[in-house]
Design a protein around this motif. Structure first.
Motif, PDB file in Angstrom:
ATOM      1  N   THR A   1       0.851  -1.191   0.000  1.00 59.13           N
ATOM      2  CA  THR A   1       0.000   0.000   0.000  1.00 59.13           C
ATOM      3  C   THR A   1       0.885   1.238   0.000  1.00 59.13           C
ATOM      4  OG1 THR A   1      -0.132   0.083   2.420  1.00 59.13           O
ATOM      5  CG2 THR A   1      -1.845  -1.164   1.272  1.00 59.13           C
ATOM      6  N   GLY A   2       0.323   2.372  -0.427  1.00 58.38           N
ATOM      7  CA  GLY A   2       1.094   3.600  -0.516  1.00 58.38           C
ATOM      8  C   GLY A   2       1.380   4.218   0.841  1.00 58.38           C
ATOM      9  N   LYS A   3       2.256   5.208   0.838  1.00 59.72           N
ATOM     10  CA  LYS A   3       2.695   5.845   2.080  1.00 59.72           C
ATOM     11  C   LYS A   3       1.614   6.681   2.758  1.00 59.72           C
ATOM     12  CE  LYS A   3       7.576   6.031   0.741  1.00 59.72           C
ATOM     13  NZ  LYS A   3       8.758   6.905   0.489  1.00 59.72           N
ATOM     14  N   LYS A   4       0.557   7.041   2.028  1.00 59.58           N
ATOM     15  CA  LYS A   4      -0.510   7.849   2.610  1.00 59.58           C
ATOM     16  C   LYS A   4      -1.437   7.041   3.516  1.00 59.58           C
ATOM     17  CE  LYS A   4      -0.669  11.269  -1.131  1.00 59.58           C
ATOM     18  NZ  LYS A   4      -1.494  11.896  -2.181  1.00 59.58           N
ATOM     19  N   PHE A   5      -1.330   5.729   3.463  1.00 62.39           N
ATOM     20  CA  PHE A   5      -2.205   4.895   4.285  1.00 62.39           C
ATOM     21  C   PHE A   5      -1.840   5.034   5.762  1.00 62.39           C
ATOM     22  CE2 PHE A   5      -3.197   3.131   0.261  1.00 62.39           C
ATOM     23  CZ  PHE A   5      -4.445   2.520   0.394  1.00 62.39           C
ATOM     24  N   SER A   6      -2.871   4.990   6.595  1.00 60.52           N
ATOM     25  CA  SER A   6      -2.639   5.091   8.029  1.00 60.52           C
ATOM     26  C   SER A   6      -1.991   3.831   8.565  1.00 60.52           C
ATOM     27  CB  SER A   6      -3.962   5.327   8.769  1.00 60.52           C
ATOM     28  OG  SER A   6      -4.724   4.134   8.824  1.00 60.52           O
ATOM     29  N   ALA A   7      -1.347   3.945   9.715  1.00 61.84           N
ATOM     30  CA  ALA A   7      -0.726   2.789  10.357  1.00 61.84           C
ATOM     31  C   ALA A   7      -1.764   1.750  10.768  1.00 61.84           C
ATOM     32  CB  ALA A   7       0.074   3.240  11.577  1.00 61.84           C
ATOM     33  N   ARG A   8      -3.035   2.168  10.881  1.00 62.64           N
ATOM     34  CA  ARG A   8      -4.106   1.257  11.288  1.00 62.64           C
ATOM     35  C   ARG A   8      -4.647   0.428  10.128  1.00 62.64           C
ATOM     36  NH1 ARG A   8      -8.609   4.750  13.629  1.00 62.64           N
ATOM     37  NH2 ARG A   8      -9.584   2.701  13.884  1.00 62.64           N
TER      38      ARG A   8
ATOM     39  N   LYS B   1       4.513  -4.803  -7.751  1.00 58.61           N
ATOM     40  CA  LYS B   1       5.338  -4.130  -6.742  1.00 58.61           C
ATOM     41  C   LYS B   1       5.571  -2.670  -7.108  1.00 58.61           C
ATOM     42  CE  LYS B   1       9.158  -5.528  -3.757  1.00 58.61           C
ATOM     43  NZ  LYS B   1      10.209  -6.563  -3.550  1.00 58.61           N
ATOM     44  N   GLU B   2       5.718  -2.410  -8.392  1.00 53.65           N
ATOM     45  CA  GLU B   2       5.950  -1.041  -8.854  1.00 53.65           C
ATOM     46  C   GLU B   2       4.679  -0.195  -8.800  1.00 53.65           C
ATOM     47  OE1 GLU B   2       6.908   1.328 -13.025  1.00 53.65           O
ATOM     48  OE2 GLU B   2       7.121  -0.852 -12.942  1.00 53.65           O
ATOM     49  N   LYS B   3       3.550  -0.772  -9.194  1.00 55.00           N
ATOM     50  CA  LYS B   3       2.345   0.026  -9.430  1.00 55.00           C
ATOM     51  C   LYS B   3       1.322   0.007  -8.299  1.00 55.00           C
ATOM     52  CE  LYS B   3       2.732  -0.399 -14.456  1.00 55.00           C
ATOM     53  NZ  LYS B   3       2.117  -0.911 -15.710  1.00 55.00           N
ATOM     54  N   TRP B   4       1.318  -1.016  -7.469  1.00 56.26           N
ATOM     55  CA  TRP B   4       0.306  -1.096  -6.411  1.00 56.26           C
ATOM     56  C   TRP B   4       0.319   0.101  -5.451  1.00 56.26           C
ATOM     57  CZ3 TRP B   4      -0.003  -6.861  -4.403  1.00 56.26           C
ATOM     58  CH2 TRP B   4      -0.897  -7.578  -5.228  1.00 56.26           C
ATOM     59  N   PRO B   5       1.478   0.580  -4.972  1.00 57.91           N
ATOM     60  CA  PRO B   5       1.430   1.692  -4.008  1.00 57.91           C
ATOM     61  C   PRO B   5       0.679   2.921  -4.542  1.00 57.91           C
ATOM     62  CG  PRO B   5       3.586   0.669  -3.941  1.00 57.91           C
ATOM     63  CD  PRO B   5       2.865   0.053  -5.100  1.00 57.91           C
ATOM     64  N   ALA B   6       0.963   3.323  -5.784  1.00 55.31           N
ATOM     65  CA  ALA B   6       0.270   4.474  -6.355  1.00 55.31           C
ATOM     66  C   ALA B   6      -1.195   4.166  -6.616  1.00 55.31           C
ATOM     67  CB  ALA B   6       0.960   4.911  -7.652  1.00 55.31           C
ATOM     68  N   LEU B   7      -1.496   2.946  -7.093  1.00 51.68           N
ATOM     69  CA  LEU B   7      -2.881   2.565  -7.336  1.00 51.68           C
ATOM     70  C   LEU B   7      -3.685   2.588  -6.036  1.00 51.68           C
ATOM     71  CD1 LEU B   7      -5.149   1.363  -9.135  1.00 51.68           C
ATOM     72  CD2 LEU B   7      -4.286  -0.895  -8.456  1.00 51.68           C
ATOM     73  N   THR B   8      -3.143   1.981  -4.987  1.00 55.78           N
ATOM     74  CA  THR B   8      -3.890   1.940  -3.724  1.00 55.78           C
ATOM     75  C   THR B   8      -4.123   3.340  -3.160  1.00 55.78           C
ATOM     76  OG1 THR B   8      -1.825   1.539  -2.487  1.00 55.78           O
ATOM     77  CG2 THR B   8      -3.117  -0.408  -3.116  1.00 55.78           C
ATOM     78  N   GLU B   9      -3.154   4.238  -3.352  1.00 53.77           N
ATOM     79  CA  GLU B   9      -3.354   5.617  -2.873  1.00 53.77           C
ATOM     80  C   GLU B   9      -4.457   6.315  -3.643  1.00 53.77           C
ATOM     81  OE1 GLU B   9       0.164   7.969  -2.622  1.00 53.77           O
ATOM     82  OE2 GLU B   9       0.953   6.869  -0.901  1.00 53.77           O
ATOM     83  N   GLU B  10      -4.508   6.100  -4.961  1.00 59.13           N
ATOM     84  CA  GLU B  10      -5.588   6.716  -5.738  1.00 59.13           C
ATOM     85  C   GLU B  10      -6.939   6.126  -5.350  1.00 59.13           C
ATOM     86  OE1 GLU B  10      -6.769   8.018 -10.302  1.00 59.13           O
ATOM     87  OE2 GLU B  10      -5.119   6.602  -9.981  1.00 59.13           O
TER      88      GLU B  10
END
Length: 285
Positions: A230-237, A272-281
């Motif tokens: 998941t992207g960096k914007k996701f909460s720790a929870r 691995k490359e695309k999931w973080p940005a996708l999950t943030e959107e």
């Protein structure tokens, strides 16, 4: 709330209006995804064939975990009951802290010492619960979890850790359950999404060793893991699970949203490359 009636016969979402493609949804293989809004209980975005059956791999573990929590509340089994290797309990097994190895072999650590991700652990606790009920694992998961949620296109034909088959439509029903539980109590849901055996290090499959590899009761907890799917914007929870089939389900309770992704390609460099940005959107919808 999302229900099986929220999807038309073509697998399209019956409730949400058509949605524009996401900017980050640029994968080279066939896939489907959806976002569930916790406030309305409906899909706020979807794309792809929602009724196509995909392999779940380790996302299957969430059904086993939820079924075990239902059994705990029904006093079929207890979180503190011995299960697995000496000194291990149901809680240890769900939290990947029993010391059992990934698939087979000798115990690798004492219970509670290390976070060792274990298919064998989930299979062990599933066999115990199903045995207490006098059912096969497949029958138990179908009657306890899948049928009550209306997940008619989902099956777990073999291992409760890896063998699941499902659709984005069905998995969205389960995501709605994670957002607003109906099969377990709020107290049990809170326990399930709380860190069990804090500050244990361990390997997050596909992403390497994490100094603080947080896990709940069958649910991976994001914490401050880096790298992560998941992207960096996701909460720790944030909690959920991903699978080596190229599947995921996440819930971020701070924004009351959940996301689901299934595809035909096994987890690899593109995910691995695309999931973080996708999950943030997806989270921002």
């Amino acid at each position: 709330m999302v229900s099986s009636d929220s999807f038309d016969d073509d697998g399209g979402a019956g409730t949400p209006a058509p949605t524009s493609p996401l900017k980050t949804d640029a994968f080279s293989f066939e896939h489907a995804l959806a976002v569930v809004d916790g406030a309305s209980g409906e899909l706020s975005h979807s794309s792809g064939q929602l009724d196509r059956v995909f392999q779940l791999a380790s996302v299957t573990k969430l059904f086993a975990a939820w079924g075990t929590l239902i059994a705990v509340e029904n006093k079929v089994i207890g979180l503190a009951d011995p299960c697995g290797p000496a000194g291990s309990t149901v809680r240890h097994l769900l939290a990947h802290a029993s010391g059992l190895p990934f698939d087979q072999g000798a115990t690798l650590a004492k219970p509670g010492e290390r976070r060792i991700y274990s298919n064998l652990g989930i299979e062990t606790v599933s066999d115990a619960v199903a045995g207490c009920l006098g059912l096969s694992v497949e029958e138990w998961l179908r009657s306890s979890v899948l049928e009550p949620l209306g997940m008619g296109d989902t099956t777990v034909p073999d291992s409760p850790a890896t063998s699941g088959l499902s659709t984005v439509a069905d998995l969205s029903l389960f995501a709605a359950e994670l957002l607003r539980p109906s099969l377990i109590s709020p107290m049990m849901a809170s326990e399930a999404t709380s860190v069990q055996f804090p500050r244990l290090s361990g390997v997050l499959p596909g992403y390497g060793r994490q100094a603080d590899n947080r896990w709940g009761l069958g649910l991976e907890i994001r914490g401050h893991k880096q790298p992560h799917w998941t992207g960096k914007k996701f909460s720790a929870r944030t909690f959920g699970h991903f699978g080596q089939s190229g599947s995921f389900i996440w819930v971020d309770p701070t924004v009351r949203k959940a996301g689901v992704f299934l595809g035909i390609e096994p987890f690899g460099a593109e995910h691995k490359e695309k999931w973080p940005a996708l999950t943030e959107e997806m989270r921002g919808l």
